[in-house]
Each structure stands twice: as structure tokens, then as C-alpha cells.
Design a protein around this motif. Structure first.
Motif: not given
Length: 134
Positions: A63, A71, A73, A106
Motif C-alpha cells: 500500500q 492508504w 493500492t 508505503c
């Protein structure tokens, strides 16, 4: 001084000793690509290591986030390799998946289903190549 991965990379905890005995989602530690004393690291490799896995399916995903709290994708081109789905046949293995997107933060997350005794796995993030290294 020789150029080496030791001088160009930094490792940080990404998912601490997750005991995947309970079905659900385990969010990893936020990885800030702006580490103290360094410019932004260009890429991150998550190294997922398993111990004994007895049952269940443990789907790992990457993520990313602009602010470290919302968050999403990453785009397909920002992830290198395939995030693993860990099963009972994956005891004592190592999996790698990379992130090279533009967002500052991330992390990985693991979604566990079908576990009764589950297993244990952990992950480290290896940050590499600061922008000032160009």
C-alpha cells in the motif's frame, strides 16, 4: 571508499512477528521514504520471512500513501514482483516485493483467512538509492 549496498541502503521493520492465528487484516509499520539525515529513498524492497505456517491463507499486499494515514493500492507499474499469498506449504521461506512509486509512505498489509493455528511471519523494508545519489 567503495560503493556498497551497506552504504546506499537502510533496513527498517515493516511487519513485526505477526502471529497469523486470527483471521483478519494486519497492517504493517508505516515506512517513511524520507529517513532522518537522508534525501528520499527511490525504492523499497519488502522482504517477507516465514516461520512455521500450519494453515490458512495469508495474502500480503503493498500500500502507499501521501500522508501516512490514507492508504491505497499502488499502480501496477510501481510494484516489482508479486506480493505473496502465504500458505501451509510456505514454511521457512523468503519472499521479496518492491515499491518504486512517487508517494512518500508505503507499507505492507496481510489479510488472513481460513486460519485456526496459522503461523508466524515478519517483514523488513530495505530502502535504497537516495535521490541525491544521482
Amino acid at each position: 571508499m567503495r560503493i556498497s549496498i551497506y552504504r546506499k541502503a537502510k533496513s527498517v521493520m515493516a511487519l513485526s512477528g505477526t502471529a497469523a492465528r486470527v483471521n483478519g487484516t494486519a497492517a504493517g509499520t508505516t515506512v517513511d521514504r524520507y529517513q532522518a539525515g537522508a534525501a528520499e529513498y527511490r525504492s523499497v524492497m519488502f522482504v517477507v520471512t516465514t516461520a512455521t505456517i500450519t494453515d490458512g491463507s495469508h495474502a500480503v499486499s503493498v500500500q502507499d500513501s501521501d500522508d501516512g494515514s490514507t492508504w491505497g493500492t499502488p499502480a501496477a507499474g510501481e510494484v516489482q514482483g508479486t506480493a505473496p499469498t502465504i500458505a501451509a506449504t510456505d514454511s521457512n521461506k523468503v519472499f521479496d516485493v518492491g515499491y518504486s512509486g512517487a508517494k512518500r509512505y508505503c507499507r505492507i498489509q496481510a489479510v488472513t483467512t481460513g486460519a485456526t493455528t496459522g503461523g508466524i511471519f515478519t517483514a523488513a523494508a530495505v530502502l535504497y538509492g537516495t535521490r541525491r545519489d544521482r
